[in-house]
Motif scaffolding. Structure first.
Motif: not given
Ligand code: HEC
Length: 151
Positions: A34, A37-38, A91-93, A97, A104, A111, A145, A149
């Protein structure tokens, strides 16, 4: 018969080291994945912001600086995804996902492509091309997002 104990020990210690590896692939702990990736996203955001200031006319256009930032973003664009391996929810995931992996991954592939296009646009030294590619890259961040997210 003496040999059995060290052999058993060796097997046991192999299994012990294999268990955490199979749970989180390349990360020892879920928290590490986490954080990884953040961190990648935070760096990406900082370098997007530097090009964003130029695109908005808040900073002067320096082609060499834009190239440097776009190359960094292209490299960073590959990084967060191994941090979304099995059993790394948090996290904020959004948990979805891990249920919609293909969708995803589709967002992350799109991207990565947008970031590569931005890198190519930066190399032309043409601000209009940079603006266009920057807009598309920003859209790719936002599209993911919006779905994946937490606010
Ligand atoms: C394929 C999906 C996807 C794409 C594309 C994406 N993000 Fe994210 N982003 C996420 C998810 C999911 C999180 C939440 C991660 C977590 O908290 O574990 C996140 C978190 C973040 C964070 C917060 C990091 C932190 O410190 O907690 C920032 C900033 C961010 N993204 C910026 C960006 C920018 C800028 C782009 C494009 C240049 C981008 N992201 C592209 C999915 C994506």
């Amino acid at each position: 018969m003496r040999i059995q104990n060290p052999v058993r020990l060796a097997i046991a210690s192999c299994l012990l080291t294999l268990i955490p590896l199979s749970v989180t692939a390349q990360f020892a702990k879920k928290e590490d994945a986490i954080k990884y990736r953040q961190s990648a996203f935070a760096l990406m955001s900082a370098h997007m912001g530097r090009i964003g200031a130029v695109v908005k006319g808040e900073a002067p256009f320096n082609a060499a600086d834009v190239q440097k930032n776009a190359a960094i973003i292209a490299t960073l664009s590959e990084l967060p995804w191994p941090g979304f391996g099995a059993n790394t929810e948090g996290g904020k995931a959004k948990p979805v996902i891990w249920k919609e992996t293909a969708k995803f991954n589709g967002h992350s592939d799109k991207f990565i492509k947008a970031a590569a296009d931005l890198n190519a646009a930066a190399k032309t030294g043409n601000l209009d091309q940079v603006k266009k590619a920057f807009g598309a890259t920003g859209q790719a961040c936002k599209a993911c997002h919006d779905d994946y997210r937490d606010k």
